[in-house]
Write a protein that holds these residues in place. Structure first.
Motif, mmCIF file in Angstrom:
data_model
loop_
_atom_site.group_PDB
_atom_site.id
_atom_site.type_symbol
_atom_site.label_atom_id
_atom_site.label_comp_id
_atom_site.label_asym_id
_atom_site.label_seq_id
_atom_site.Cartn_x
_atom_site.Cartn_y
_atom_site.Cartn_z
ATOM 1 N N HIS A 1 0.893 4.166 -2.617
ATOM 2 C CA HIS A 1 1.117 5.431 -2.379
ATOM 3 C C HIS A 1 2.016 6.423 -3.038
ATOM 4 C CE1 HIS A 1 -3.285 5.358 -0.575
ATOM 5 N NE2 HIS A 1 -2.680 4.093 0.543
ATOM 6 N N TYR B 1 1.843 7.843 -7.009
ATOM 7 C CA TYR B 1 0.989 8.432 -7.334
ATOM 8 C C TYR B 1 2.125 10.365 -7.758
ATOM 9 C CZ TYR B 1 -2.649 5.760 -4.309
ATOM 10 O OH TYR B 1 -3.705 5.825 -3.613
ATOM 11 N N ARG C 1 2.551 13.774 -8.470
ATOM 12 C CA ARG C 1 2.599 14.673 -7.550
ATOM 13 C C ARG C 1 1.703 15.911 -8.485
ATOM 14 N NH1 ARG C 1 2.443 12.058 -3.335
ATOM 15 N NH2 ARG C 1 4.172 11.038 -3.354
ATOM 16 N N GLU D 1 0.410 -1.239 -0.446
ATOM 17 C CA GLU D 1 0.047 0.052 0.214
ATOM 18 C C GLU D 1 0.567 1.584 -0.210
ATOM 19 O OE1 GLU D 1 -3.975 2.077 2.373
ATOM 20 O OE2 GLU D 1 -2.504 0.571 3.465
ATOM 21 N N ALA D 2 1.998 1.378 1.182
ATOM 22 C CA ALA D 2 2.651 2.350 1.107
ATOM 23 C C ALA D 2 3.423 2.353 -0.348
ATOM 24 C CB ALA D 2 3.948 1.634 2.068
#
Length: 149
Positions: A120, A123, A125, A116-117
């Motif tokens: 994230h 993503y 920016r 999950e990290a």
């Protein structure tokens, strides 16, 4: 093997079958014939030598004492004692399995958190989250700059 690694092959554990029946009888406070009877009934099953001689471990001695205590002090018959021992062994095995499964779940949860990290962190920016505008009267006109020719 009892799941523990041994560094020395001569290292003794509680599971090491080392006591002959006469010594086991003395340590447990029982008659050797009683130990043979318990073995025949499957209450306490000692290890065997190549010549089929019985060898009791420290755990076996403790179990013999427990059988004696349940029989003499609690008045439980041998069939009941055998069932109690079976259930205690089953509970121990289930507790071990629960511990294994809990460790597996913890490992899976950690792997999920790490993944999950990573997601994230991937993503972009430069994207801005969309916010819904409540007022429909706002109008924005965009006109590209014309290149000078």
């Amino acid at each position: 093997m009892d799941g523990r690694r041994r560094t020395n092959p001569y290292e003794l554990t509680d599971e090491s079958p080392v006591y002959v029946i006469s010594v086991a009888a003395q340590l447990s406070g029982l008659h050797p014939q009683t130990l043979r009877q318990y073995d025949r009934l499957g209450l306490v099953s000692p290890g065997r030598t190549a010549g089929r001689g019985r060898r009791y471990s420290a755990r076996d001695i403790e179990l013999l004492r427990t059988v004696q205590q349940l029989s003499q002090d609690e008045g439980i018959n041998l069939a009941g004692i055998k069932r109690i021992i079976e259930l205690e062994n089953q509970v121990a095995a289930l507790q071990s399995r629960v511990a294994e499964l809990a460790a597996a779940v913890d490992g899976a949860a950690l792997a999920l958190q790490q993944r999950e990290a990573q997601v994230h962190a991937s993503y972009r920016r430069d994207l801005v989250p969309y916010q819904d505008v409540q007022q429909a009267s706002a109008l924005v006109v965009w006109r590209p700059k014309r290149s000078q020719e």
